[in-house]
Motif scaffolding. Structure first.
Motif, PDB file in Angstrom:
ATOM      1  N   GLU A 274      24.140 -14.379  -5.001  1.00 31.51           N
ATOM      2  CA  GLU A 274      23.145 -14.195  -6.046  1.00 31.51           C
ATOM      3  C   GLU A 274      23.634 -13.205  -7.087  1.00 31.51           C
ATOM      4  O   GLU A 274      24.381 -12.280  -6.789  1.00 31.51           O
ATOM      5  CB  GLU A 274      21.813 -13.705  -5.465  1.00 31.51           C
ATOM      6  CG  GLU A 274      21.708 -12.203  -5.226  1.00 31.51           C
ATOM      7  CD  GLU A 274      22.215 -11.779  -3.864  1.00 31.51           C
ATOM      8  OE1 GLU A 274      22.874 -12.600  -3.201  1.00 31.51           O
ATOM      9  OE2 GLU A 274      21.959 -10.635  -3.467  1.00 31.51           O
ATOM     10  N   HIS A 301      15.666 -19.484  -1.920  1.00 31.91           N
ATOM     11  CA  HIS A 301      15.935 -18.057  -1.728  1.00 31.91           C
ATOM     12  C   HIS A 301      16.471 -17.414  -3.012  1.00 31.91           C
ATOM     13  O   HIS A 301      15.909 -16.441  -3.511  1.00 31.91           O
ATOM     14  CB  HIS A 301      16.934 -17.880  -0.577  1.00 31.91           C
ATOM     15  CG  HIS A 301      17.346 -16.460  -0.346  1.00 31.91           C
ATOM     16  ND1 HIS A 301      16.746 -15.651   0.580  1.00 31.91           N
ATOM     17  CD2 HIS A 301      18.295 -15.705  -0.944  1.00 31.91           C
ATOM     18  CE1 HIS A 301      17.311 -14.457   0.549  1.00 31.91           C
ATOM     19  NE2 HIS A 301      18.253 -14.465  -0.366  1.00 31.91           N
ATOM     20  N   GLU A 302      17.562 -17.968  -3.537  1.00 32.01           N
ATOM     21  CA  GLU A 302      18.303 -17.274  -4.600  1.00 32.01           C
ATOM     22  C   GLU A 302      17.485 -17.095  -5.885  1.00 32.01           C
ATOM     23  O   GLU A 302      17.592 -16.068  -6.545  1.00 32.01           O
ATOM     24  CB  GLU A 302      19.616 -18.001  -4.926  1.00 32.01           C
ATOM     25  CG  GLU A 302      20.568 -18.151  -3.749  1.00 32.01           C
ATOM     26  CD  GLU A 302      21.129 -16.837  -3.228  1.00 32.01           C
ATOM     27  OE1 GLU A 302      21.011 -15.814  -3.917  1.00 32.01           O
ATOM     28  OE2 GLU A 302      21.663 -16.844  -2.109  1.00 32.01           O
ATOM     29  N   HIS A 305      15.592 -14.002  -6.385  1.00 35.39           N
ATOM     30  CA  HIS A 305      16.310 -12.753  -6.683  1.00 35.39           C
ATOM     31  C   HIS A 305      16.121 -12.338  -8.145  1.00 35.39           C
ATOM     32  O   HIS A 305      16.477 -11.229  -8.526  1.00 35.39           O
ATOM     33  CB  HIS A 305      17.801 -12.899  -6.378  1.00 35.39           C
ATOM     34  CG  HIS A 305      18.146 -12.588  -4.947  1.00 35.39           C
ATOM     35  ND1 HIS A 305      17.792 -11.408  -4.344  1.00 35.39           N
ATOM     36  CD2 HIS A 305      18.805 -13.305  -4.006  1.00 35.39           C
ATOM     37  CE1 HIS A 305      18.222 -11.411  -3.090  1.00 35.39           C
ATOM     38  NE2 HIS A 305      18.836 -12.554  -2.859  1.00 35.39           N
ATOM     39  N   GLU A 335      16.511  -8.107  -0.146  1.00 36.83           N
ATOM     40  CA  GLU A 335      16.777  -9.344   0.595  1.00 36.83           C
ATOM     41  C   GLU A 335      15.559  -9.790   1.401  1.00 36.83           C
ATOM     42  O   GLU A 335      15.243 -10.966   1.468  1.00 36.83           O
ATOM     43  CB  GLU A 335      17.972  -9.168   1.539  1.00 36.83           C
ATOM     44  CG  GLU A 335      19.313  -9.203   0.838  1.00 36.83           C
ATOM     45  CD  GLU A 335      19.574 -10.484   0.055  1.00 36.83           C
ATOM     46  OE1 GLU A 335      18.965 -11.527   0.350  1.00 36.83           O
ATOM     47  OE2 GLU A 335      20.385 -10.425  -0.880  1.00 36.83           O
ATOM     48  N   TYR A 397      17.560 -10.919   6.658  1.00 37.97           N
ATOM     49  CA  TYR A 397      16.897 -12.222   6.459  1.00 37.97           C
ATOM     50  C   TYR A 397      15.882 -12.513   7.561  1.00 37.97           C
ATOM     51  O   TYR A 397      15.112 -13.454   7.463  1.00 37.97           O
ATOM     52  CB  TYR A 397      17.931 -13.351   6.436  1.00 37.97           C
ATOM     53  CG  TYR A 397      19.013 -13.122   5.422  1.00 37.97           C
ATOM     54  CD1 TYR A 397      18.723 -13.170   4.057  1.00 37.97           C
ATOM     55  CD2 TYR A 397      20.315 -12.822   5.816  1.00 37.97           C
ATOM     56  CE1 TYR A 397      19.710 -12.928   3.122  1.00 37.97           C
ATOM     57  CE2 TYR A 397      21.303 -12.587   4.873  1.00 37.97           C
ATOM     58  CZ  TYR A 397      20.996 -12.639   3.535  1.00 37.97           C
ATOM     59  OH  TYR A 397      21.962 -12.397   2.609  1.00 37.97           O
TER      60      TYR A 397
HETATM   61 ZN    ZN Z   1      19.660 -13.009  -1.044  1.00 40.87          ZN
END
Ligand code: ZN
Length: 609
Positions: A274, A301-302, A305, A335, A397
């Motif tokens: 990321e 997920h990314e 960010h 994260e 995570y």
């Molecule tokens: Zn990440």
């Protein structure tokens, strides 16, 4: 008139000063060598010191690995205005010192790509650079460009000369462009390093997520994967993410640069890195249909960010030290909350069911409590993520996401369903933002002051402290039952006591009732169940999958390898109808049978169902 003149004069002076402080980088992609190398020319700012150091990063944010990017640089030379070479010493892998720096007008060096380099340790491909002149350039600037001592916070321009048919995909600010040359600017080295570029024959598509233009650029060597297919089949996810975040996002442009390979990666892994406003994603080239799920998982997920760390980060990240990095203690936020958002947004906007959401949460509880150090304070894990606690990093995570789930539930409980984690992160984004980092030491107090005193205690107990999280308590707020262990009825898969050894074999030790029905024999090696290859490493996953997808009375097919000493082993296919047996399972999450009105209200606010 006079007034105007003054303004013009000031403007010119400012322009002059800023011109003198710019580092200008020139890269000609047409001149890439067959050995996967590029020549780089760098024109320094105006320097007045007898010597100057030029640094390459030892590490970059988001990687948690010492990469020493200077090791890919060779043939480093420095010149004065007459074209005479100036003396240069390489102080260590990442640092060069140039003498008579007041005469310096240009440095040149060769940068090798990291995808094909023999240099060890191999760089995880999304963190590296690929120079493949006829096909693709995936350029992570920190492997190509460094910074002069004292000029890390000053502007850069990057001029890239390219083959006419190539297109450059990036979130970097484009100053000008024609068929042959693109000129970009970055306000400092951090911004330059944080914006990768991908040059290739374009396959791009884009869509809007709130105010942000998301660009998807694909390099698929055999054209098996296309950007139009991926965008079409990810639209629902982006829409959910846009709704989930609500309002304006902190970047106008977000680039997803996908490099697919038809040969194995040297790092033997695949994945993404990321950046504040982009993601580089490297994966084996399969097909549109096969690639879709991993692509969705990465996007889920990314893309989040963009909020953390872009919109909310501490000084350790905002003023990142590329040579001697100091880690922030807030990986639970960067994260952990990103990972929590990636699953929570999907259940909240109906992309996955509540059951599927609890499956994902359950697996995080199991991994973090059974396989990782569940009592290591999360702030310590964060500070030591590069070295001391490297092998616990994966917990960001797992428990990192669970901390955020519990914080979300606690906020909803305390506010009567009116204020959750999304509200908190939105307010933090408004309070801080991309240009205003928070102080690492103050964040917990700031959040407590913005919300409830109880939240300070939550951080003290479960983020700064090593206490196990009472999931039963937090899930209970939403009328969700949590059992550390619970006996449940599941279909039997093999019907034997098994030995799982380190080489991956699954060996039958004792045959029990269902095993007899199957006609299993002591000493058999289990190879597959219902066509799914199993071994000691994926056994737990395979058993979970079987229990979820098999009904009472379904036929089970087990393939074993059977042999006795001195004879050749043969494969046998065994079949029998399964039935339900009682089994004790860990970390069971189920909606309560008789939830109260309040619990249902919190659940509705939490999951929108
Ligand atoms: Zn990440």
């Amino acid at each position: 008139m006079y007034f105007t003149l003054i303004i013009t004069l000031c403007f010119n002076i400012n322009f002059l000063v800023s011109q003198e402080s710019i580092t200008k980088v020139f890269i000609d992609l047409n001149k890439a060598s067959a050995e996967h190398k590029l020549n780089i020319e760098v024109f320094p700012p105006q320097l007045n010191t007898p010597s100057i150091k030029y640094f390459f990063p030892k590490i970059v944010p988001g990687t948690y690995t010492i990469n020493n990017f200077g090791r890919f640089i060779s043939d480093f030379k420095a010149y004065d205005s007459g074209g005479n070479e100036l003396a240069v010493n390489r102080i260590d892998t990442n640092i060069w010192e140039i003498q008579n720096a007041d005469k310096l007008v240009k440095i040149t060096y060769t940068a090798e790509d990291t995808y094909n380099s023999e240099s060890i340790p191999t760089v995880f491909e999304p963190t590296g650079t690929c120079i493949d002149s006829a096909k693709i350039f995936m350029l992570n600037n920190f492997t190509l460009t460094g910074y002069f001592d004292g000029y890390k916070d000053f502007p850069y321009t990057l001029t890239i000369t390219k083959p006419i048919e190539f297109y450059g995909s990036t979130s970097l600010n484009l100053l000008s462009s024609d068929n042959y040359t693109d000129i970009y600017s970055a306000k400092n080295y951090f911004e330059l390093h944080d914006n990768p570029l991908m040059y290739s024959i374009p396959d791009t598509a884009s869509l809007m997520v709130n105010n942000t233009k998301v660009l998807l650029s694909i390099y698929s060597p055999n054209k098996k994967v296309t950007s139009s297919y991926l965008v079409k089949h990810t639209q629902d996810l982006f829409e959910a993410q846009g709704k989930y975040l609500g309002g304006n996002l902190p970047a106008d442009k977000y680039s997803i640069l996908v490099y697919l390979s038809d040969k194995p990666f040297r790092s033997r892994s695949a994945g993404a890195l990321e950046h504040f406003s982009s993601t580089t994603f490297c994966y084996p080239e399969t097909s549109n249909e096969e690639f879709l799920q991993p692509f969705r998982d990465v996007v889920a997920h990314e893309f989040f960010h963009i909020v953390t760390p872009l919109g909310i980060h501490s000084e350790e990240i905002g003023n990142f030290d590329f040579i001697n990095p100091v880690m922030s203690k807030h990986l639970w936020l960067y994260e952990g909350s990103t990972e929590y958002y990636s699953v929570h947004a999907q259940v909240k906007y109906g992309l996955i069911s509540m059951g599927k959401f609890f499956d994902k949460i359950r697996s995080k509880v199991i991994v973090s409590t059974l396989y990782l150090n569940d009592t290591l304070p999360f702030t310590e894990l964060s500070k030591g993520a590069l070295d001391k606690y490297k092998f616990q990093y994966y917990n960001v995570y797992q428990k990192g996401a669970l901390i955020n789930m519990c914080l979300d539930l606690y906020l909803l409980e305390l506010s009567g369903g009116k204020y959750g984690l999304q509200n908190l992160k939105k307010e933090l984004g408004e309070k801080f933002g991309p240009e205003k980092p928070f102080n690492d030491e103050e964040l917990f107090d700031i959040i407590a002051a913005m919300t409830y005193p109880e939240i300070r205690e939550f951080f003290r107990m479960y983020v700064e402290g090593g206490n196990k999280i009472p999931y039963k308590q937090f899930l209970g707020y939403a009328g969700i039952d949590f059992y550390d262990k619970k006996k449940v009825m599941v279909p039997v898969m093999i019907g034997a006591t098994l030995e799982l050894n380190e080489s991956g074999e699954i060996k039958v030790l004792e045959v029990n009732e269902f095993g007899k029905k199957l006609n299993l024999k002591k000493g058999d090696l289990i190879l597959s169940v219902n066509g799914f290859d199993i071994n000691a490493h994926n056994f737990n996953y395979a058993a979970e999958y079987f229990e979820k997808n098999t009904k009472d009375g379904d036929e089970v097919t087990v393939t074993v390898s059977r042999g006795s000493k001195g004879s050749v082993s043969v494969n046998k296919v065994l079949k029998a109808k399964t039935y339900l047996v009682e089994k004790e399972k860990n970390s069971i999450i189920l909606p309560a049978e008789n939830p109260t009105e309040k619990q249902l209200m919190i659940r509705k606010a939490w999951l929108n169902q």
